[in-house]
Design a protein around this motif. Structure first.
Motif, PDB file in Angstrom:
ATOM      1  N   PRO A  10      55.478 -17.068  52.134  1.00  0.00           N
ATOM      2  CA  PRO A  10      54.927 -18.142  51.291  1.00  0.00           C
ATOM      3  C   PRO A  10      54.908 -19.507  51.958  1.00  0.00           C
ATOM      4  N   GLU A  11      55.811 -19.730  52.931  1.00  0.00           N
ATOM      5  CA  GLU A  11      55.844 -21.037  53.597  1.00  0.00           C
ATOM      6  C   GLU A  11      54.571 -21.326  54.372  1.00  0.00           C
ATOM      7  N   MET A  12      53.836 -20.294  54.747  1.00  0.00           N
ATOM      8  CA  MET A  12      52.598 -20.486  55.501  1.00  0.00           C
ATOM      9  C   MET A  12      51.570 -21.292  54.716  1.00  0.00           C
ATOM     10  N   PHE A  13      51.680 -21.305  53.402  1.00  0.00           N
ATOM     11  CA  PHE A  13      50.663 -21.947  52.564  1.00  0.00           C
ATOM     12  C   PHE A  13      50.962 -23.407  52.261  1.00  0.00           C
ATOM     13  N   GLY A 139      48.229 -10.700  59.358  1.00  0.00           N
ATOM     14  CA  GLY A 139      48.445 -10.522  57.924  1.00  0.00           C
ATOM     15  C   GLY A 139      47.321 -11.147  57.136  1.00  0.00           C
ATOM     16  N   GLY A 140      47.392 -11.031  55.831  1.00  0.00           N
ATOM     17  CA  GLY A 140      46.309 -11.524  54.990  1.00  0.00           C
ATOM     18  C   GLY A 140      46.371 -12.997  54.659  1.00  0.00           C
ATOM     19  N   GLU A 141      47.439 -13.685  55.095  1.00  0.00           N
ATOM     20  CA  GLU A 141      47.623 -15.084  54.699  1.00  0.00           C
ATOM     21  C   GLU A 141      46.494 -15.995  55.169  1.00  0.00           C
ATOM     22  N   LEU A 142      46.127 -15.898  56.432  1.00  0.00           N
ATOM     23  CA  LEU A 142      45.065 -16.768  56.948  1.00  0.00           C
ATOM     24  C   LEU A 142      43.734 -16.488  56.262  1.00  0.00           C
ATOM     25  N   GLY A 143      43.455 -15.218  56.011  1.00  0.00           N
ATOM     26  CA  GLY A 143      42.236 -14.874  55.297  1.00  0.00           C
ATOM     27  C   GLY A 143      42.215 -15.441  53.894  1.00  0.00           C
ATOM     28  N   ALA A 144      43.351 -15.380  53.212  1.00  0.00           N
ATOM     29  CA  ALA A 144      43.440 -15.925  51.853  1.00  0.00           C
ATOM     30  C   ALA A 144      43.216 -17.430  51.855  1.00  0.00           C
ATOM     31  N   MET A 145      43.766 -18.128  52.850  1.00  0.00           N
ATOM     32  CA  MET A 145      43.583 -19.576  52.936  1.00  0.00           C
ATOM     33  C   MET A 145      42.110 -19.935  53.075  1.00  0.00           C
ATOM     34  N   VAL A 146      41.417 -19.193  53.927  1.00  0.00           N
ATOM     35  CA  VAL A 146      39.983 -19.455  54.135  1.00  0.00           C
ATOM     36  C   VAL A 146      39.205 -19.223  52.848  1.00  0.00           C
TER      37      VAL A 146
END
Length: 245
Positions: A10-13, A139-146
């Motif tokens: 979660p810290e990535m966001f 992982g899916g984090e970068l995709g979700a951010m975009v």
């Protein structure tokens, strides 16, 4: 709009979702974002959320139980399921039209995967499977951010100028026309005279023609599904003649 994100990191966001347009949307009260670490929902003592695949094979798979329970908790809080999006390379390719569809929803949930993949039963919990393109991320984090950024900027009153989004590349079906600002000349490069003329009708025609030119030169595939008007057909014919001279 409310956006929930299920992630092991979660810290990535923190930065991307608190700055720029997305951050402003939150401050304006147009957007509510919740990031949940679905590891908090695991029931095993080791707090594992992954395990070896039945039948053997490389890598580890995300287990269905933690994600199922996390989604159930979110639904209890919001009283609605909304659109539940699984970030997966096998999903439908995300594009501007998908962003426009998502921007009309009241609640979105993004599931960010890791490891080798998902227990197949996770797919039964989602409404959409989306991918950024034909490549694999950690992982899916970068995709979700975009996807979140592309979607949130389309919400009403989020951008300073409501026409900004409607004129973007891909929103019209074409790439965006060239744009200029001051100074009118820099290092011998001049702004096209038509943009300084004050003739708004001719400026609009020039922009449409240049949007067609840029699309034909850089992304001709976009024109395959684009319904050209008679005027645009004539513009494109002129462009092709000019480029072949």
């Amino acid at each position: 709009m409310r956006i929930d994100i299920l992630s092991l990191f979660p810290e990535m966001f923190t930065g991307p979702l608190t700055e720029s347009i997305v951050g402003k949307a939150v401050k304006k009260g147009k957007l509510d974002i919740k990031v949940t670490n679905f590891r908090d929902y695991t029931t095993n003592k080791q707090r594992h959320v992954d395990d070896y695949p039945y039948g053997g094979g490389a890598g580890m798979l995300l287990q269905v139980q933690p994600i199922y329970d996390a989604l159930a908790d979110i639904m209890q809080q919001t009283k609605t399921k909304g659109r539940v999006i699984l970030l997966d390379p096998a999903g439908k390719r995300f594009d501007q039209s998908v962003a426009e569809q998502l921007s009309k929803e009241e609640h979105l949930t993004f599931i960010c995967g890791h490891y080798e993949g998902y227990d197949e039963r996770i797919r039964a919990l989602v409404t959409d499977e989306l991918s950024l393109g034909d490549y694999v991320l950690t992982g899916g984090e970068l995709g979700a951010m975009v996807m979140i950024d592309a979607t949130v900027r389309l919400l009403p009153d989020v951008l300073g100028n409501e026409q900004s989004a409607s004129g973007d590349s891909f929103s019209t079906g074409l790439l965006e026309y060239p744009q200029y600002t001051r100074p009118a000349e820099f290092n011998g490069q001049k702004v096209p005279d038509i943009l300084l003329s004050g003739n708004h009708q001719k400026i609009a025609q020039w922009r449409q023609k240049e949007a067609l030119r840029r699309t034909w030169l850089r992304r001709p595939d976009l024109l395959e599904g684009y319904p050209l008007s008679i005027e645009e057909q004539q513009m494109l014919a002129e462009i092709k003649m000019q480029e072949h001279e």
